[in-house]
Motif scaffolding. Structure first.
Motif, PDB file in Angstrom:
ATOM      1  N   ALA A  54       0.835  -1.208   0.000  1.00 20.06           N
ATOM      2  CA  ALA A  54       0.000   0.000   0.000  1.00 20.06           C
ATOM      3  C   ALA A  54       0.867   1.254   0.000  1.00 20.06           C
ATOM      4  O   ALA A  54       0.583   2.215  -0.722  1.00 20.06           O
ATOM      5  CB  ALA A  54      -0.933  -0.008   1.208  1.00 20.06           C
ATOM      6  N   ASP A  55       1.937   1.243   0.796  1.00 18.19           N
ATOM      7  CA  ASP A  55       2.854   2.390   0.823  1.00 18.19           C
ATOM      8  C   ASP A  55       3.494   2.613  -0.537  1.00 18.19           C
ATOM      9  O   ASP A  55       3.632   3.743  -0.992  1.00 18.19           O
ATOM     10  CB  ASP A  55       3.950   2.181   1.883  1.00 18.19           C
ATOM     11  N   GLU A  56       3.887   1.530  -1.206  1.00 15.36           N
ATOM     12  CA  GLU A  56       4.521   1.649  -2.520  1.00 15.36           C
ATOM     13  C   GLU A  56       3.524   2.169  -3.560  1.00 15.36           C
ATOM     14  O   GLU A  56       3.858   3.010  -4.394  1.00 15.36           O
ATOM     15  CB  GLU A  56       5.092   0.304  -2.960  1.00 15.36           C
ATOM     16  N   ILE A  57       2.305   1.702  -3.507  1.00 15.44           N
ATOM     17  CA  ILE A  57       1.284   2.191  -4.437  1.00 15.44           C
ATOM     18  C   ILE A  57       1.040   3.683  -4.218  1.00 15.44           C
ATOM     19  O   ILE A  57       0.981   4.455  -5.173  1.00 15.44           O
ATOM     20  CB  ILE A  57      -0.024   1.382  -4.297  1.00 15.44           C
ATOM     21  N   LEU A  63       3.789  10.156  -8.217  1.00 13.67           N
ATOM     22  CA  LEU A  63       4.664  10.503  -9.340  1.00 13.67           C
ATOM     23  C   LEU A  63       3.880  11.264 -10.400  1.00 13.67           C
ATOM     24  O   LEU A  63       2.681  11.046 -10.578  1.00 13.67           O
ATOM     25  CB  LEU A  63       5.250   9.232  -9.974  1.00 13.67           C
ATOM     26  N   PRO A  64       4.547  12.141 -11.142  1.00 13.91           N
ATOM     27  CA  PRO A  64       3.863  12.794 -12.266  1.00 13.91           C
ATOM     28  C   PRO A  64       3.401  11.740 -13.271  1.00 13.91           C
ATOM     29  O   PRO A  64       4.057  10.716 -13.461  1.00 13.91           O
ATOM     30  CB  PRO A  64       4.948  13.684 -12.877  1.00 13.91           C
ATOM     31  N   GLN A  67       5.568   9.792 -15.705  1.00 13.75           N
ATOM     32  CA  GLN A  67       6.504   8.792 -15.188  1.00 13.75           C
ATOM     33  C   GLN A  67       5.818   7.454 -14.903  1.00 13.75           C
ATOM     34  O   GLN A  67       6.457   6.508 -14.484  1.00 13.75           O
ATOM     35  CB  GLN A  67       7.183   9.305 -13.919  1.00 13.75           C
ATOM     36  N   TRP A  68       4.528   7.395 -15.112  1.00 14.28           N
ATOM     37  CA  TRP A  68       3.802   6.151 -14.879  1.00 14.28           C
ATOM     38  C   TRP A  68       4.156   5.133 -15.961  1.00 14.28           C
ATOM     39  O   TRP A  68       4.416   5.482 -17.105  1.00 14.28           O
ATOM     40  CB  TRP A  68       2.301   6.392 -14.911  1.00 14.28           C
ATOM     41  N   ILE A  69       4.152   3.870 -15.598  1.00 11.24           N
ATOM     42  CA  ILE A  69       4.381   2.798 -16.562  1.00 11.24           C
ATOM     43  C   ILE A  69       3.032   2.469 -17.194  1.00 11.24           C
ATOM     44  O   ILE A  69       2.061   2.206 -16.486  1.00 11.24           O
ATOM     45  CB  ILE A  69       4.965   1.547 -15.866  1.00 11.24           C
ATOM     46  N   PRO A  70       2.958   2.482 -18.516  1.00 17.67           N
ATOM     47  CA  PRO A  70       1.668   2.201 -19.148  1.00 17.67           C
ATOM     48  C   PRO A  70       1.211   0.765 -18.859  1.00 17.67           C
ATOM     49  O   PRO A  70       2.023  -0.144 -18.814  1.00 17.67           O
ATOM     50  CB  PRO A  70       1.932   2.409 -20.638  1.00 17.67           C
ATOM     51  N   TRP A  71      -0.064   0.605 -18.673  1.00 19.94           N
ATOM     52  CA  TRP A  71      -0.638  -0.711 -18.393  1.00 19.94           C
ATOM     53  C   TRP A  71      -1.140  -1.300 -19.701  1.00 19.94           C
ATOM     54  O   TRP A  71      -2.001  -0.737 -20.364  1.00 19.94           O
ATOM     55  CB  TRP A  71      -1.795  -0.580 -17.407  1.00 19.94           C
ATOM     56  N   ASP A  72      -0.569  -2.449 -20.039  1.00 22.75           N
ATOM     57  CA  ASP A  72      -1.019  -3.097 -21.261  1.00 22.75           C
ATOM     58  C   ASP A  72      -1.572  -4.487 -20.957  1.00 22.75           C
ATOM     59  O   ASP A  72      -1.531  -5.387 -21.785  1.00 22.75           O
ATOM     60  CB  ASP A  72       0.097  -3.141 -22.307  1.00 22.75           C
ATOM     61  N   GLY A  73      -2.104  -4.658 -19.781  1.00 19.72           N
ATOM     62  CA  GLY A  73      -2.800  -5.866 -19.357  1.00 19.72           C
ATOM     63  C   GLY A  73      -2.139  -7.172 -19.717  1.00 19.72           C
ATOM     64  O   GLY A  73      -1.311  -7.693 -18.984  1.00 19.72           O
ATOM     65  N   ASP A  74      -2.511  -7.723 -20.874  1.00 21.38           N
ATOM     66  CA  ASP A  74      -2.004  -9.034 -21.286  1.00 21.38           C
ATOM     67  C   ASP A  74      -0.490  -9.029 -21.463  1.00 21.38           C
ATOM     68  O   ASP A  74       0.179 -10.016 -21.163  1.00 21.38           O
ATOM     69  CB  ASP A  74      -2.671  -9.483 -22.585  1.00 21.38           C
ATOM     70  N   GLY A  75       0.047  -7.929 -21.958  1.00 21.50           N
ATOM     71  CA  GLY A  75       1.492  -7.840 -22.155  1.00 21.50           C
ATOM     72  C   GLY A  75       2.252  -7.964 -20.844  1.00 21.50           C
ATOM     73  O   GLY A  75       3.233  -8.696 -20.735  1.00 21.50           O
ATOM     74  N   ILE A  76       1.777  -7.254 -19.818  1.00 21.13           N
ATOM     75  CA  ILE A  76       2.426  -7.325 -18.505  1.00 21.13           C
ATOM     76  C   ILE A  76       2.282  -8.734 -17.938  1.00 21.13           C
ATOM     77  O   ILE A  76       3.247  -9.309 -17.434  1.00 21.13           O
ATOM     78  CB  ILE A  76       1.836  -6.275 -17.548  1.00 21.13           C
ATOM     79  N   ALA A  77       1.076  -9.290 -18.016  1.00 24.01           N
ATOM     80  CA  ALA A  77       0.856 -10.645 -17.491  1.00 24.01           C
ATOM     81  C   ALA A  77       1.770 -11.648 -18.181  1.00 24.01           C
ATOM     82  O   ALA A  77       2.352 -12.526 -17.541  1.00 24.01           O
ATOM     83  CB  ALA A  77      -0.611 -11.041 -17.658  1.00 24.01           C
ATOM     84  N   GLY A  78       1.933 -11.519 -19.478  1.00 21.58           N
ATOM     85  CA  GLY A  78       2.806 -12.422 -20.219  1.00 21.58           C
ATOM     86  C   GLY A  78       4.261 -12.305 -19.785  1.00 21.58           C
ATOM     87  O   GLY A  78       4.949 -13.327 -19.629  1.00 21.58           O
ATOM     88  N   ARG A  79       4.718 -11.070 -19.589  1.00 17.44           N
ATOM     89  CA  ARG A  79       6.114 -10.870 -19.147  1.00 17.44           C
ATOM     90  C   ARG A  79       6.338 -11.441 -17.750  1.00 17.44           C
ATOM     91  O   ARG A  79       7.372 -12.061 -17.479  1.00 17.44           O
ATOM     92  CB  ARG A  79       6.482  -9.397 -19.213  1.00 17.44           C
ATOM     93  N   VAL A  80       5.358 -11.282 -16.877  1.00 22.39           N
ATOM     94  CA  VAL A  80       5.479 -11.842 -15.527  1.00 22.39           C
ATOM     95  C   VAL A  80       5.527 -13.365 -15.602  1.00 22.39           C
ATOM     96  O   VAL A  80       6.365 -14.007 -14.955  1.00 22.39           O
ATOM     97  CB  VAL A  80       4.319 -11.363 -14.624  1.00 22.39           C
ATOM     98  N   LYS A  81       4.656 -13.950 -16.400  1.00 20.64           N
ATOM     99  CA  LYS A  81       4.651 -15.406 -16.546  1.00 20.64           C
ATOM    100  C   LYS A  81       5.982 -15.914 -17.086  1.00 20.64           C
ATOM    101  O   LYS A  81       6.511 -16.922 -16.626  1.00 20.64           O
ATOM    102  CB  LYS A  81       3.512 -15.852 -17.467  1.00 20.64           C
ATOM    103  N   GLU A  82       6.556 -15.210 -18.063  1.00 18.78           N
ATOM    104  CA  GLU A  82       7.849 -15.605 -18.620  1.00 18.78           C
ATOM    105  C   GLU A  82       8.942 -15.561 -17.561  1.00 18.78           C
ATOM    106  O   GLU A  82       9.774 -16.474 -17.467  1.00 18.78           O
ATOM    107  CB  GLU A  82       8.221 -14.685 -19.788  1.00 18.78           C
ATOM    108  N   LYS A  83       8.955 -14.491 -16.769  1.00 19.63           N
ATOM    109  CA  LYS A  83       9.978 -14.380 -15.720  1.00 19.63           C
ATOM    110  C   LYS A  83       9.828 -15.478 -14.675  1.00 19.63           C
ATOM    111  O   LYS A  83      10.810 -16.066 -14.236  1.00 19.63           O
ATOM    112  CB  LYS A  83       9.910 -13.007 -15.055  1.00 19.63           C
ATOM    113  N   LEU A  84       8.593 -15.760 -14.270  1.00 15.78           N
ATOM    114  CA  LEU A  84       8.368 -16.820 -13.290  1.00 15.78           C
ATOM    115  C   LEU A  84       8.770 -18.180 -13.853  1.00 15.78           C
ATOM    116  O   LEU A  84       9.383 -18.993 -13.161  1.00 15.78           O
ATOM    117  CB  LEU A  84       6.906 -16.839 -12.843  1.00 15.78           C
TER     118      LEU A  84
END
Length: 90
Positions: A54-57, A63-64, A67-84
């Motif tokens: 919660a503190d990190e969120i 942040l301005p 500086q936010w990281i764009p959310w691309d839903g499936d793309g982020i989920a896919g990258r997380v799955k690959e890393k795991l």
């Protein structure tokens, strides 16, 4: 509400607490003990993963927007799955 109690401290702890009082850092030995307990209570909360998340969120929300990281839903989920997958296949 304060409650009076009696505690037993190792001599080196008592000497340290008395030194802190002598140096004017705390008004009493009780205040030294109270500060230590307060710190432990805060540290317990800080070590809670949900509190940390919660503190990190909140920090990131401040942040301005540019500086936010764009959310691309499936793309982020896919990258997380690959890393795991890569992490656990080693």
């Amino acid at each position: 509400m304060n409650v009076k109690t009696t505690i037993t401290l190792p001599e080196n702890y008592l000497r340290y607490a008395e030194k802190m009082v002598e140096e004017g850092v705390f008004p009493s030995v009780s205040s030294v003990v109270e500060a230590g307990l307060e710190k432990m209570m805060h540290d317990d909360q800080a070590s809670d993963p949900l509190t940390g998340m919660a503190d990190e969120i909140r920090r990131r929300m401040e942040l301005p927007r540019d500086q936010w990281i764009p959310w691309d839903g499936d793309g982020i989920a896919g990258r997380v799955k690959e890393k795991l997958k890569a992490k656990y296949e080693k």
